[in-house]
Enzyme design. Structure first.
Site, short mmCIF file in Angstrom:
data_model
loop_
_atom_site.label_atom_id
_atom_site.label_comp_id
_atom_site.label_asym_id
_atom_site.label_seq_id
_atom_site.Cartn_x
_atom_site.Cartn_y
_atom_site.Cartn_z
N ASP A 292 0.84 -1.20 0.00
CA ASP A 292 0.00 0.00 0.00
C ASP A 292 0.87 1.25 0.00
OD1 ASP A 292 0.89 -0.19 2.59
OD2 ASP A 292 -1.09 -0.05 3.53
N SER A 293 2.21 1.07 0.00
CA SER A 293 3.13 2.19 -0.24
C SER A 293 2.89 2.77 -1.64
CB SER A 293 4.58 1.73 -0.07
OG SER A 293 4.82 0.55 -0.80
N GLU B 7 8.88 -4.20 10.66
CA GLU B 7 9.33 -2.91 10.12
C GLU B 7 9.88 -2.03 11.24
OE1 GLU B 7 6.59 -1.03 7.41
OE2 GLU B 7 7.75 0.83 7.36
O1 KIV Z 1 3.55 -1.13 1.66
C1 KIV Z 1 4.73 -1.50 1.71
O2 KIV Z 1 5.56 -1.20 0.85
C2 KIV Z 1 5.15 -2.30 2.87
C3 KIV Z 1 6.60 -2.55 3.05
C4 KIV Z 1 7.27 -1.33 3.55
C5 KIV Z 1 6.87 -3.72 3.92
O3 KIV Z 1 4.33 -2.73 3.63
#
Ligand code: KIV
Length: 272
Positions: free
Chosen positions: A52-53, A190
């Site tokens: 979701d990044s 994380e």
């Molecule tokens: O959404 C994302 O990219 C993540 C990673 C940072 C683990 O959850």
């Protein structure tokens, strides 16, 4: 210690657990579109996370909260079309699983059916245990996510290192053990102290994938835009930049614009 790598034609949740027991580290990167996913898969990365990044790096939002389930499905289906080897894990976005287990299951089913992804990832521990169990009972593999959980940024108030205090560290260990017990196939940790991450990785048999959690875990994940240096505004200590694409791309695109302006592009060979 160097470890002989087994040649996996297709990565499954079982392959990852096998890698951990063989001492082979697991590589994981994010991707959100077809072209990038094709490159990541061809390069041999084991797990592609449709994170979701995407809310940050693809859509330019400040947090991961605004991205919707439909948008995650769009990104995930683009990734799935490109991938031949990697396991594709898709984040359940904020608001698609927190209200109750039925909603969590409905959202996971939509991801699996409409994107073709292979597993889902959810942020949180015992607060969402029943939701995770419900998803697992439907036969959908689940990856956990503990430590800094960006969907709770307004509760934390900051993106700084989590679980430095004993009480939070103990809860994190209990949560990781609970995730293993109920049947998750892996867990992301994380931004937590490296010693704590090692303790967690040593105490469970499912793989622990770290981001800002040190090297004594079973694998690593990074956001692809960050490790390729496409974004020069984000420089946490845990990030290793393998390229400076921001600079390279700006230079190349600037050159293209200049070539068009000067009528250098296209030349005689670049036309019909
Ligand atoms: O959404 C994302 O990219 C993540 C990673 C940072 C683990 O959850």
């Amino acid at each position: 210690m160097s470890v002989a790598k087994k040649d996996y034609k297709r990565i499954t949740t079982k392959s990852l657990i096998e890698m951990k027991s063989n001492g082979e580290k697991i590589s994981m990167l994010t991707a959100y579109d077809y072209t990038m996913a094709k490159i990541v898969d061809t390069a041999g990365v084991d797990v592609i996370l449709v994170g979701d990044s995407a809310s940050n790096v693809m859509a330019g939002h400040e947090t991961t909260l605004p991205i919707t389930l439909d948008q995650m499905i769009y990104h995930a289906s683009s990734v799935v079309r490109a991938v031949e080897r990697a396991l594709v894990v898709v984040d359940l976005p904020f608001g698609s699983y927190q209200s109750d287990p039925k909603e969590a299951l409905r959202s996971s089913i939509r991801i699996m059916k409409e994107s073709g992804g292979h597993a889902v990832k959810l942020e949180g521990g015992k607060e969402i245990k029943e939701s995770i169990k419900k998803i697992l009972h439907a036969g959908i593999p689940v990856m956990g996510h503990l430590g800094l959980t960006p969907q709770s940024i307004y509760k934390f108030g900051t993106y700084s290192v989590r679980a430095k205090e004993e009480e939070e560290a103990e809860k994190l260990i209990e949560d990781a053990q609970m995730l293993e017990k109920i049947g998750c196939f892996a867990v992301v940790l994380e931004k937590i102290p490296a010693d704590l991450a090692k303790k967690v990785a040593d105490s469970i048999s499912i793989p622990v994938i770290g981001i800002g959690a040190g090297g004594a875990v079973d694998g690593q994940v990074l956001v692809i835009h960050d490790m390729l240096g496409m974004n020069n505004e984000f420089s946490p200590r845990f990030l290793r930049r393998y390229l400076n694409l921001y600079e390279e791309m700006t230079k190349a695109i600037g050159q293209y614009a200049a070539d068009v302006k000067s009528s250098d592009f296209p030349n005689e060979k670049e036309q019909y």
